[in-house]
Motif scaffolding. Structure first.
Motif, PDB file in Angstrom:
ATOM      1  N   LEU A  10       1.022  -1.655  -0.127  1.00  0.00           N
ATOM      2  CA  LEU A  10      -0.269   0.036  -0.085  1.00  0.00           C
ATOM      3  C   LEU A  10       0.733   1.233   0.140  1.00  0.00           C
ATOM      4  CD1 LEU A  10      -2.701   1.473   0.533  1.00  0.00           C
ATOM      5  CD2 LEU A  10      -2.863   1.173   2.972  1.00  0.00           C
ATOM      6  N   ASP A  11       2.003   1.356   0.593  1.00  0.00           N
ATOM      7  CA  ASP A  11       3.130   2.099   0.487  1.00  0.00           C
ATOM      8  C   ASP A  11       3.020   3.153  -0.396  1.00  0.00           C
ATOM      9  OD1 ASP A  11       4.851   0.800  -0.603  1.00  0.00           O
ATOM     10  OD2 ASP A  11       6.405   1.076   1.265  1.00  0.00           O
ATOM     11  N   ARG A  12       3.038   2.597  -1.525  1.00  0.00           N
ATOM     12  CA  ARG A  12       3.304   3.867  -2.273  1.00  0.00           C
ATOM     13  C   ARG A  12       3.144   3.231  -4.064  1.00  0.00           C
ATOM     14  NH1 ARG A  12       8.992   7.081  -3.937  1.00  0.00           N
ATOM     15  NH2 ARG A  12       7.913   7.662  -6.395  1.00  0.00           N
ATOM     16  N   VAL A  13       1.402   4.315  -5.233  1.00  0.00           N
ATOM     17  CA  VAL A  13       0.865   3.385  -6.124  1.00  0.00           C
ATOM     18  C   VAL A  13       1.240   4.261  -7.296  1.00  0.00           C
ATOM     19  CG1 VAL A  13      -0.586   2.482  -4.981  1.00  0.00           C
ATOM     20  CG2 VAL A  13      -1.021   5.100  -4.524  1.00  0.00           C
ATOM     21  N   GLY A  14       1.105   3.857  -8.128  1.00  0.00           N
ATOM     22  CA  GLY A  14       1.369   4.767  -9.537  1.00  0.00           C
ATOM     23  C   GLY A  14      -0.729   5.004 -10.650  1.00  0.00           C
TER      24      GLY A  14
END
Length: 211
Positions: free
Chosen positions: A152-156
């Motif tokens: 969950l910590d980084r998405v595009g």
């Protein structure tokens, strides 16, 4: 013959020099990336901007509305903030780091959307919502579940203006997880809603190869 050879060698040298200069120019020419900050003028009173307006943090107790400058651009009912750039053409990619947030929405909205509505609640915004450890695509207040993916910590996010597509990207796997297709009304603006924790935006990035 010696003179001719020297002349040919000089011509060849100048030709190679021109080619090299053109190649160098092509390599060094800057690419045009989407770069944006969050627009404080649109931010709800419960939201604080930080890190040079690239991040947004939710505060439990908002600022007294009487102390917030009144302007028609500010969201006064929902914890929403918009970016400071509008998009009408091309493909644009950005990423978001999520910290300690269990409920948020990230997407795009018409630049002149009503400041009395939340993004995802009307037909002029298209978002990916995270709620109760699940992802949803959302527009017109209709939520469609999306399967779990990655961390969950980084998405595009990838917006294709001409293709009328807005996609959620798994950054680790470099894969498109979900795509919203709609008849977008331009111009659009990146949009964020937050009810706890914080979001940090990353723009100025190239589109990931393979998506």
């Amino acid at each position: 013959m010696v003179v001719c050879w020297r002349m040919l060698r000089g011509i060849r040298y100048r030709f190679l020099l021109v080619v090299a200069r053109r190649q160098l120019y092509a390599v060094e020419s800057p690419k045009r990336y989407l770069t944006f900050k969050l627009d404080e003028k649109t931010a709800h009173s419960c939201l604080d901007l930080f890190k040079k307006e690239t991040g947004v943090k939710y505060r439990t107790i908002g600022i007294d509305l009487s102390k917030v400058p009144k302007n028609p651009e500010r969201f006064r009912e929902w914890a929403v903030v918009l970016a400071d750039v509008t998009l009408s053409t091309g493909k644009h990619y950005w990423e978001v780091t999520v910290k300690r947030s269990r409920e948020f929405r990230i997407g795009v909205a018409e630049a002149n959307m009503s400041r009395e509505e939340c993004i995802g609640a009307s037909d002029c915004s298209w978002v990916y919502a995270y709620l109760q450890r699940k992802w949803y695509s959302m527009s017109s207040n209709e939520m469609v579940p999306i399967g779990f993916f990655g961390k969950l910590d980084r998405v595009g996010f990838l917006l294709d203006c001409e293709g009328n597509k807005f996609s959620l990207i798994d950054v680790e796997k470099v894969a498109v997880i979900s795509t919203i297709t709609a008849e977008f009304k331009m111009p659009l603006v990146p949009a964020f809603a937050l009810w706890d924790g914080e979001l940090l935006t990353h723009s100025g990035m190239d589109i990931l190869q393979g998506i």
